[in-house]
Write an enzyme that holds these catalytic residues in place. Sequence first.
Site, PDB file in Angstrom:
ATOM      1  N   ASP B 142       0.829  -1.209   0.000  1.00  0.00           N
ATOM      2  CA  ASP B 142       0.000   0.000   0.000  1.00  0.00           C
ATOM      3  C   ASP B 142       0.864   1.260   0.000  1.00  0.00           C
ATOM      4  O   ASP B 142       0.532   2.257  -0.629  1.00  0.00           O
ATOM      5  CB  ASP B 142      -0.931   0.007   1.215  1.00  0.00           C
ATOM      6  N   CYS B 143       2.000   1.176   0.711  1.00  0.00           N
ATOM      7  CA  CYS B 143       2.854   2.364   0.785  1.00  0.00           C
ATOM      8  C   CYS B 143       3.900   2.404  -0.335  1.00  0.00           C
ATOM      9  O   CYS B 143       4.415   3.462  -0.658  1.00  0.00           O
ATOM     10  CB  CYS B 143       3.509   2.462   2.154  1.00  0.00           C
TER      11      CYS B 143
END
Lengths: 145, 390
Positions: B142-143
């Site tokens: 996600d990051c």
Amino acid sequence: MYKRIYVLKFPKENIDRPIICKLVKEYDVEFNIIKADINLQQEGLIVLELIGRKANVETGLSYLRSVGVKVEKVAAGIRRDDDKCFQCGACTGICPTTALSIKRPEMAVLFDPEKCSGCGLCVAVCPVRAMAVCLEERVALTAAG
Amino acid sequence: MGSQQVVKSIEEINARIRSGEAVVVTAEEMISIVRKKGAVEAARKIDVVTTGTFSPMCSSGAFINFGHVTPTFKAAKVALNRVPAYGGLAAVDIYIGATEPTEDDPLNKVFPGEFRYGGGHVIEDLVAGREVVLEGSGYGTDCYPNRSLVKSFTLADLPFALLCNPRNCYQNYNCAINLSDKTIYTYMGTLKAKGRNATYCSAGQLSPMLNDPYYRTIGLGTRIFLGGGEGYVTWHGTQHNPAAPRGENGVPVRPAGTLMLQGDLKQMSSRWLKGISMQGYGCTLAVGVGVPIPILNEEIAAFTGVSDEEIFTQVVDYSHDYSHGIARNYGEVSYADLKSGRIEVNGKSVQTAPLSSVVRAREIAETLKKWIDDDGFELGVPVKMLPNGT
């Protein structure tokens, strides 16, 4: 005394004939094998230093050509890239003609192209690939191209 | 140490460097000074002895941070010029090791392999200012959603590049010989059959750790010449072995101490960091290192006066003994013998060849001397000494 290095390419049909032996006996030419790659049923390659009177070497070479051997002269075609070379000396242990040698006590690594036989052993041994082979023909081709 | 007639501190020597009064000589020049004047007088007169070595040194490499990109990327697999680097550190921190070959290198499939390009060559290309291509893949988070990255950069573009060599500057090393009946290809070079040549790899009397055999002055924080720039001793190196047998002069007669070295890659030069291809063995990096030795007392003056005739190493067979871990040797020889070009092994005269450049080692010692004399290069005060076996 005349002394030159030649690359001899033997056609496969001649590979089992005692050609070099005849060169010595009939033309009074001494030889020093620098490299040989001979396999039955295949073209053979020998890098040979020929030593003798110039006339004898030349007639000997004519004989080689007459039996189908391709003869190429090797110029002292090994060059050192002095920017790459860091004078470690690894090549001096493998050079058969002392063209690569050490100057003492400084321990500088010297290259004398006059003594180089063109065997090419130093090319792969040099850790920084500072030595390069260029046969005379290839140099000419590059210059022309 | 209390019985020394001359006692100086590194701080005092640094004050003399700052005022331009320090007397600096190379390890080669120190030999005749100690012989002529004796160790006590030499210690009074000389403040610093500079050393040098330039040879293939495995266990070298670089930490690189290649900068964040958009969309963000976390390297799982990464290669520089197709040479795999280690990405398991953080998102964009990697370590490139000197002996890593190119991904599709034929290695020793056609023996002996040539190993034309590897991690050491990537480091040389970077310090030469040449562009290097990074190819990486990630698994996506996600990051860090980006799953692949191709990026070209030069050393100047990088936010961070640190040469970090876990083991350099071996204090002495074996003389290698091959007693088998076929040529062998080793990290000590090409060795002809039946002991027809021998190779060795040390700068001898110029070599840093042979001039400070008990590590009395070299420790964590010693400032050094590293790859043409400034570096530091940051720990003892891997395989550091102060317990190796020593001669009466304290100098080890076997491979002994080692140093871990670090320095900012951006101020180094490709003249002093060279990618190396050892036929049949692999790639590595030739590293130029010079260590200044402060002459704190006459004992250290005497140590730095050591000459090739007084430094010995063992002759080891690399065709069988080395690879089978057999602790056997074929005699001891001095570096004066080795540098003469011939040694005697088993009663036979054998040609020797070096792998370590004495010409360049001397140039490093001279350069370091010039840095101290002209540029005010001050000596680092070690904050912790290396393990010395006591």
